[in-house]
Design an enzyme around this catalytic site. Structure first.
Site, PDB file in Angstrom:
ATOM      1  N   GLU A 176      22.746  49.175  76.518  1.00 40.59           N
ATOM      2  CA  GLU A 176      23.064  47.935  77.236  1.00 40.59           C
ATOM      3  C   GLU A 176      22.036  47.680  78.321  1.00 40.59           C
ATOM      4  OE1 GLU A 176      26.891  48.412  79.177  1.00 40.59           O
ATOM      5  OE2 GLU A 176      26.225  50.198  80.243  1.00 40.59           O
ATOM      6  N   LYS A 225      35.318  49.168  82.754  1.00 38.84           N
ATOM      7  CA  LYS A 225      34.538  48.741  83.911  1.00 38.84           C
ATOM      8  C   LYS A 225      35.117  49.474  85.127  1.00 38.84           C
ATOM      9  CE  LYS A 225      31.872  44.944  85.385  1.00 38.84           C
ATOM     10  NZ  LYS A 225      31.821  43.521  85.499  1.00 38.84           N
ATOM     11  N   THR A 252      34.330  41.264  87.436  1.00 39.51           N
ATOM     12  CA  THR A 252      33.564  40.209  88.103  1.00 39.51           C
ATOM     13  C   THR A 252      33.750  38.947  87.269  1.00 39.51           C
ATOM     14  OG1 THR A 252      31.991  41.857  88.870  1.00 39.51           O
ATOM     15  CG2 THR A 252      31.258  39.568  88.926  1.00 39.51           C
TER      16      THR A 252
END
Ligand SMILES: C=C(O[C@@H]1C=C(C(=O)O)C=C[C@H]1N)C(=O)O
Ligand SMILES: Cc1ncc(COP(=O)(O)O)c(C=O)c1O
Length: 271
Positions: free
Chosen positions: A173, A140, A29
């Site tokens: 996270e 990712k 992204t």
């Protein structure tokens, strides 16, 4: 703006796509400002690492060229690049020579309340824990059910992000961010060798901090260490840095190192 598949405008995808069937792929992204993809090199490095780890054959030159052209047309917004291993009929086995599919979508700039960046945010204490998988840690990849479940844990606007722990209760996270804390002048972030996503903004902030001579530590973080932190912040490649003011009963002031790194992140996103 139209989506693209393999460099061509498209609004549909094959039902045999392995990204749909198995989450067999990766994504990035990317913030786009004034026609340029921000931190593109770092996104490409993470993507290449993911392709190597998953043995995905990707035409990297085509990705660069398509992302640059797409970003120019989008001008300002958020570009999402999805790579899937392409099609297969049924079963996990894949053709090792198959070329990956390249999907690009464009979205308007992300709009968050100014207060998140200015006053800081409250983190929701997610009960969904991250599982250990060193093979996939850092990447990712398209399997994001843990984040989907964690994000469903709160609906209020009081919490802008959630904090995720691993199976051993270590701080890893945010649901869509990486987390940093500052303790006695040392900038600390979680070791992501067993789980978590190695964020592009995390990598950039670590590198900037190193250039500034700020002491760094990438290590396991316990809730006790979080409690004793002088400053806490979260980051990602779209919003930059948000100071964290509170998590459950814990609270922190917005500190000077957070502000310094936030200014650096903002400058990169606005460059
Ligand atoms: C989940 C996505 O991307 C992540 C989320 C954000 C965001 O919401 O600010 C930014 C970057 C990524 N870490 C996505 O679907 O694009
Ligand atoms: C689980 C997770 N961690 C961290 C991040 C931050 O990554 P980046 O800095 O590359 O946006 C994201 C963004 O998608 C994420 O989904």
């Amino acid at each position: 703006m139209d989506s693209w598949v393999d460099g061509q405008p498209a609004d549909a995808l094959s039902l045999k796509d392995r990204g749909l069937a198995y989450g067999d792929g990766l994504f990035e992204t990317i913030a786009v400002h004034d026609g340029f993809p921000v931190l593109l090199d770092r996104h490409l490095v993470r993507l290449a690492k993911g392709c190597r780890r998953l043995a995905i054959n990707l035409d990297h030159a085509a990705v660069v060229s398509e992302v640059l052209t797409y970003a120019e047309q989008l001008n300002d917004g958020v570009l999402k690049l999805i790579i899937t291993r392409g099609d297969s009929l049924r079963g996990y086995a894949f053709d090792p020579s198959a070329q990956a599919r390249r999907i690009l979508t464009g979205n308007p700039p992300a709009v968050y309340p100014q207060a998140h960046a200015e006053q800081g945010i409250r983190l929701f204490p997610c009960t969904t824990r991250l599982s250990f998988q060193p093979l996939l840690a850092g990447l990712k990849h398209l399997n994001r059910l843990e984040q989907v479940m964690a994000r469903a844990e709160w609906q209020d606007t009081e919490h802008a992000e959630g904090l995720m722990l691993d199976q051993a209760g270590r701080v890893i996270e945010g649901v869509f961010s990486n987390v940093f804390l500052v303790h006695d002048g040392v900038l600390i972030t979680a070791d992501l060798s067993s789980c978590g996503v190695e964020g592009v903004m995390r990598a950039e902030l670590l590198s900037q901090a190193e250039s500034l001579g700020i002491p760094l530590q990438i290590t396991d973080i316990t809730l006790e260490q979080l409690q004793g932190a002088d400053e806490v912040f979260v980051c990602n490649s779209v919003y930059g840095v948000w100071p964290v003011r509170a998590y459950a009963a814990l609270s922190w002031p917005v500190g000077p190192l957070t502000r310094k790194l936030q200014t650096i992140a903002r400058a990169l996103l606005d460059a």
